[in-house]
Write an enzyme that holds these catalytic residues in place. Structure first.
Site, short mmCIF file in Angstrom:
data_model
loop_
_atom_site.label_atom_id
_atom_site.label_comp_id
_atom_site.label_asym_id
_atom_site.label_seq_id
_atom_site.Cartn_x
_atom_site.Cartn_y
_atom_site.Cartn_z
N ASP A 159 28.80 5.05 4.44
CA ASP A 159 30.22 5.36 4.24
C ASP A 159 31.05 4.84 5.40
OD1 ASP A 159 32.08 6.36 2.46
OD2 ASP A 159 32.23 8.29 3.47
N ASP A 185 21.11 14.30 6.41
CA ASP A 185 22.02 13.60 7.31
C ASP A 185 21.27 12.47 8.00
OD1 ASP A 185 24.17 15.13 6.62
OD2 ASP A 185 24.01 16.51 8.32
N ASP A 235 20.68 11.85 11.00
CA ASP A 235 19.87 12.18 12.17
C ASP A 235 18.81 13.22 11.85
OD1 ASP A 235 21.69 14.15 11.68
OD2 ASP A 235 22.14 14.56 13.78
N ASP A 264 30.06 21.58 2.15
CA ASP A 264 28.75 22.16 1.86
C ASP A 264 28.86 23.64 1.53
OD1 ASP A 264 29.58 22.80 4.36
OD2 ASP A 264 27.86 21.97 5.42
#
Length: 1059
Positions: free
Chosen positions: A370, A624, A626, A717
């Protein structure tokens, strides 16, 4: 002998219709011969015709008596439901599909004469006449003809008249059987009526929504078979057990004491305050009561999460469930979301995701890039990392399939000390390291320099069609937002070397496609052969390269079914060719952002609605950039979905764990063990686990039903988890560390992150009709979600507590009374001690141990209790600053929609679908981009397509310096308060206990802010070397010694009292 095969029948079988050689022969031969003749039309067997013997008559009296006793005992057992056997004459109503394998009904009886050919039991099961026998069987048993054995040819063997009983006994048994059937019917009717009443009561309590009704319609499908329909078991399969790890009675009793004691405390405080005559004391005391009452409500709301502390323990594995249900592994799509993370971190996460222990043909890994502009170098680096990791796994599997490197297995007597096995394992590990090094070297060389050995190719000229296609592909307005047709893909695979080089330099997004074509060329294999001849490679050979063939499919669309989240997509699929080696399918997806991109929510929804269909995958995982998953991540989470027959389970959440954070070296409170421990477990026990944005597995259909990830909040979320709960879905929490990530280690990034979270909480609180939520979820689940949204509004209490010591030390305003005993008993215990006791009991409770875990459960350390209070003071200013951003975004949204806040909230929560985009199975051919869009993109005025600018550390520090000021101000204020209290301690003996309380209060605030101040002043990008929170104990010791010195030293420094 097997009954399915031809041959002799044993004597004691239900297929042998026996009769005695005496007076029973005349009455039974006709019926037995008729039945044997009718059933024997389709099948054959050997005839059993023993000769009659006069000795058979001696058995009649003895056997009749024995058989009557046996039948009476079996009848009693069968009527009580204890025994259900099909080998007795009493079993008239048993329906086993017309099988002749009903046990022994002629045991101990003489063999009759004149038996015709009898059928085998195996062949009688599948006959066409079985259905008719099932329908006619009850009627024929009640008919008089059955009593005399004159049944039709389709009658079963176990309905024959028993020659050992008289007609009166047969009538009595028939009557008893009829009464038994009537009783069973009455019991079934009563049970159905009771179930109907229970359903009506449950429907009155909670009416199902339209989404629930529509959801239950597509539950009954062919592919969603339950355990009962497959293996015929009536008992429900147990996948996991919910085990409480703390006594609910003790917990509820302690909370009741906490509530009752606080009520008495506030009553005493109010009465004491109303009797004050001093205006300053009265005003300050009223304000203090209000702040304390708000803190009490926040504590009670937070302790509500601990009312049902339970942990989920798996009892079966995924392989066992699939083996029982005779199903294959479901297809899982794992999306790795990235925005501005470094490519090295994203590549490491993608490598761990593609290497998970799961069947490769059922695993699909997607990287959702993104970044701001598709021409940015970061996007090209992400695409190259996807190709590199995919090719690495593919080549590694090919090498292992070609070379057998498993060590030889030696027996114990050959290697009693384990020396040979240990040596073999060392050789195997070293061999794997060599293979990984060779594969890694070749991939790096191949990706950086794909044109080695070009001179070995036979040169040829390109034709006109090839030149036209090259010019078309190099057109900047046409690529890469387009779709390759089948004919174009075939033409590109047959391009000349010059054409491939021209396309290579035209656009970087075509390079993975060109490399997949080059890997099939002969000169690549010749290059590897030369290296092998020079002894530079040992395991990577031409055979492995031939097996590791892959294809790249370029796809992209300018016209999208759901254009609110993307104005065009770049999609590149990496897939293995047909062969023995299969690697997980990989996809790189990048979107052209619309004016309102919706950030991470829009990125995920673009992949969910625009680039996938229902047939692509059943489960969806979110990670995610990471967060690195454990190899057993999917195997440990997917079993929960198979315990949910109604498919009401929307997602399963796992905790976040950070590799760069340790319990004692966590000054910023990233671990948050209180939330990821008992809070999440308590909510999960009530089917209301929140979604934290990553490390979760979703069922695709529920997420599709609510319209994907929710908008109108930066914390999409938590908003999505609440929406799923309101829509009638369940969510569970698996407390096992299966994903490891990295947390921000400097104060600036942490404050930005916490400010964004608090802003999202403010937005959700403003756009949620809490009365409507309470009606849908009930009080307890509504309070769960309210606790997640209300914490930014409790932050002013931290500032009030931080400024109170200075006010009380200057004006000597008492909190309650000057008597320390009353203050400790009435104030300290209910307000400060009891909540900590409840938290400590739950956090330190022993969890149930689960064998076979892939990762540890999160264990709450003693310092985590202090971290929760520390972050309450340290992030108070950040949370208050988030009010403005959250309120501004809500006002902007309402102005854009031209609708009131209440109407927008009700519309946002009542809708069952945001939009129903129709995704075609085959991607459509795109058209040329409009000139206006190209001009707008080239001018750089398009907000969503601005080039990415790296963060300026100096400007960011100046911009976020205001977030450090509240901590610094509170720290200075409490230092002044402590100095004032120490000096006044020797001046005003009548206020000594108040000053002690003030000094302790200010010290507590300084203790909480201790780790933030050095980091704020230093402005370091690295973590402050804060070795342990227990250093504060030494500070307490020195302060106590200082107080003792001031008490016994005859030094009085008096400061005049203000006012």
């Amino acid at each position: 002998m097997d009954r399915n095969e031809g041959g002799d029948f044993p004597i004691n079988t239900p297929n042998n219709i026996n009769s005695s050689g005496g007076s029973y022969n005349n009455s039974m031969n006709n019926s037995s011969n008729n039945i044997g003749r009718d059933i024997g039309n389709n099948q054959s067997s050997r005839n059993l015709k023993p000769k009659p013997s006069q000795s058979n008559l001696k058995w009649i009296a003895r056997d009749l008596k024995k058989k009557s006793v046996r039948k009476d005992s079996e009848r009693k057992l069968k009527s009580s439901g204890v025994l259900k056997k099909k080998n007795t004459v009493m079993d008239f109503g048993e329906d086993d599909g017309g099988s002749g394998d009903d046990g022994n009904i002629t045991e101990g009886l003489p063999i009759s004469e004149g038996m015709d050919d009898l059928p085998s039991s195996s062949n009688s099961r599948g006959g066409s006449g079985n259905d008719e026998q099932k329908k006619q069987f009850p009627k024929e048993m009640n008919s008089p003809s059955s009593e005399y054995g004159t049944t039709s040819g389709g009658q079963r063997f176990d309905t024959l008249v028993d020659p050992d009983i008289s007609l009166a006994e047969m009538e009595e048994k028939m009557r008893q059987h009829k009464v038994y059937q009537e009783q069973q019917q009455q019991q079934q009717q009563q049970q159905q009526q009771q179930k109907q009443k229970d359903k009506e009561l449950s429907s009155q309590k909670k009416k199902p929504s339209s989404m629930q009704l529509s959801k239950k319609k597509h539950v009954a499908k062919e592919d969603s078979e339950t355990l009962e329909t497959i293996i015929g078991e009536e008992k429900k399969e147990v996948v996991f057990e919910v085990k409480p790890y703390f006594s609910h009675a003790i917990l509820q009793a302690t909370m009741a004491v906490f509530l009752i004691w606080n009520i008495f405390y506030f009553a005493y405080r109010a009465g004491w305050t109303m009797n004050r005559t001093d205006y300053i004391t009265f005003s300050y005391s009223i304000l203090f009561i209000i702040v304390e009452f708000i803190s009490f409500l926040g504590s009670a709301l937070h302790l509500n999460n601990f009312t049902n502390p339970c942990t989920f323990v798996l009892v079966v594995t995924l392989e066992q469930i699939l083996a029982k249900r005779r199903k294959k592994h479901p297809t899982v799509m794992m999306y790795v979301c990235t925005y501005k993370e470094p490519p090295s971190i994203v590549s490491r996460t993608f490598r761990t995701a593609i290497s998970m222990d799961y069947p490769s043909e059922n695993l699909w890994i997607g990287l959702l890039d993104d970044s701001v502009n598709y021409r940015e170098s970061r996007g090209w680096a992400h695409l190259q990392s996807v190709e590199k990791n995919f090719l690495y796994v593919l080549l590694q599997k090919a090498v292992y399939s070609v070379h057998n490197i498993r060590p030889p297995v030696t027996s114990q007597h050959e290697d009693p000390h384990g020396i040979l096995n240990e040596t073999s394992s060392k050789i195997e590990s070293s061999t794997k390291e060599v293979i990984e090094a060779e594969v890694q070297w070749f991939i790096e060389y191949f990706l950086l320099n794909s044109w080695f050995g070009v001179g070995q190719e036979i040169p040829r000229d390109a034709d006109d069609a090839e030149r036209a296609l090259i010019a078309k592909l190099r057109d900047d307005n046409f690529s890469p937002y387009r779709t390759f047709t089948k004919s174009e893909s075939e033409k590109i695979s047959n391009f000349t070397i010059d054409s491939l080089q021209s396309l290579w330099h035209g656009s970087a997004f075509f390079r993975p496609l060109i490399r997949s074509i080059l890997l099939k060329k002969d000169y690549v294999r010749n290059f590897v052969s030369e290296l092998n001849n020079q002894h530079r490679l040992r395991f990577l050979n031409t055979e492995a390269l031939a097996m590791a063939q892959y294809q790249v499919l370029m796809m992209g669309r300018q016209e999208l079914p759901w254009d609110e989240i993307s104005s065009g997509n770049v999609r590149i699929d990496f897939d293995t060719c047909d062969g023995p080696i299969v690697s997980p399918k990989c996809t790189y997806l990048r979107r052209r952002k619309p004016p309102i991109p919706h950030n991470k929510a829009g990125n995920i929804n673009n992949a969910l609605f625009n680039e996938s269909t229902k047939a692509d995958y059943e489960f969806l995982g979110l990670l995610d950039a990471d967060q690195q998953p454990h190899p057993d991540f999917l195997k440990r989470v997917l079993p929960y979905f198979y315990s949910d027959e109604g498919q009401d389970l929307a997602f399963v959440q796992t905790p976040q764990f950070f590799s760069n954070i340790y319990p004692v070296d966590d000054p910023l409170g990233h671990r948050n063990m209180e939330f990821y421990g008992p809070v999440m477990e308590g909510r999960s026990a009530n089917n209301a686990c929140p979604f934290v944005g990553t490390n979760a597995i979703f069922r695709r259909q529920p997420l599709y039903d609510i319209g994907g990830i929710m908008y109108n909040s930066v914390t999409e979320d938590m908003y999505t988890g609440m929406k799923l709960q309101v829509s009638g879905y369940k969510s569970w929490y698996h407390n096992e560390v299966l994903v490891v990530g990295t947390a921000p280690v400097d104060l600036k990034e942490t404050l930005e992150q916490r400010k964004r979270w608090a802003q999202g909480a403010v937005e959700i609180f403003s756009l949620t009709p809490w009365g409507y939520i309470r009606g849908k979820l009930g009080w307890r689940k509504m309070l769960y979600n309210l606790d997640s949204c209300i914490y930014p509004f409790l932050s002013p209490t931290a500032f009030f507590y931080g400024a109170s010591p200075l006010i009380m030390s200057i004006w000597t305003v008492p909190i309650v009374v000057k008597d320390p005993i009353i203050f400790i008993l009435v104030g300290m215990i209910p307000v400060m001690v009891l909540p900590r006791v409840i938290q400590y009991m739950i956090l330190r409770a022993k969890r149930p141990y689960e064998a076979g875990k892939s990762g540890p459960s999160l264990w709450v350390e003693a310092t985590d209790l202090w971290r929760a209070e520390q972050t309450f003071f340290g992030f108070a200013g950040t949370y208050i600053s988030s009010w403005r951003e959250g309120s501004a975004s809500i006002v902007k949204l309402l102005k854009a929609r031209k609708i009131s806040r209440h109407k927008l909230a009700m519309w946002n929560w009542k809708r069952d679908f945001v939009k129903k985009p129709v995704v075609c199975e085959v991607f459509r051919q795109t058209k040329l981009v409009n000139e206006n869009d190209n001009a707008q993109e080239s001018s750089g005025k398009h907000k969503a397509e601005q080039s990415f600018r790296t963060s300026n550390k100096e400007s960011d520090t100046i911009k976020n310096s205001r977030l450090f000021l509240p901590n610094i101000i509170l720290f200075v204020v409490n230092i002044l308060a402590m100095m004032s209290a120490v000096l006044r301690f020797n001046c005003f003996q009548n206020d000594m206990w108040l000053l002690v309380v003030v000094a302790g209060f200010s010290f507590s605030t300084l203790w909480h802010l201790w780790s933030f101040i050095p980091m704020a002043l230093r402005q370091s990008e690295k973590q402050w070397p804060y070795a342990s929170s227990y250093h504060a104990h030494n500070i307490v010791l020195f302060l106590v010694l200082g107080f003792l010195v001031l008490l016994f030293v005859d030094v009085k420094v008096c400061i005049p009292r203000v006012g």
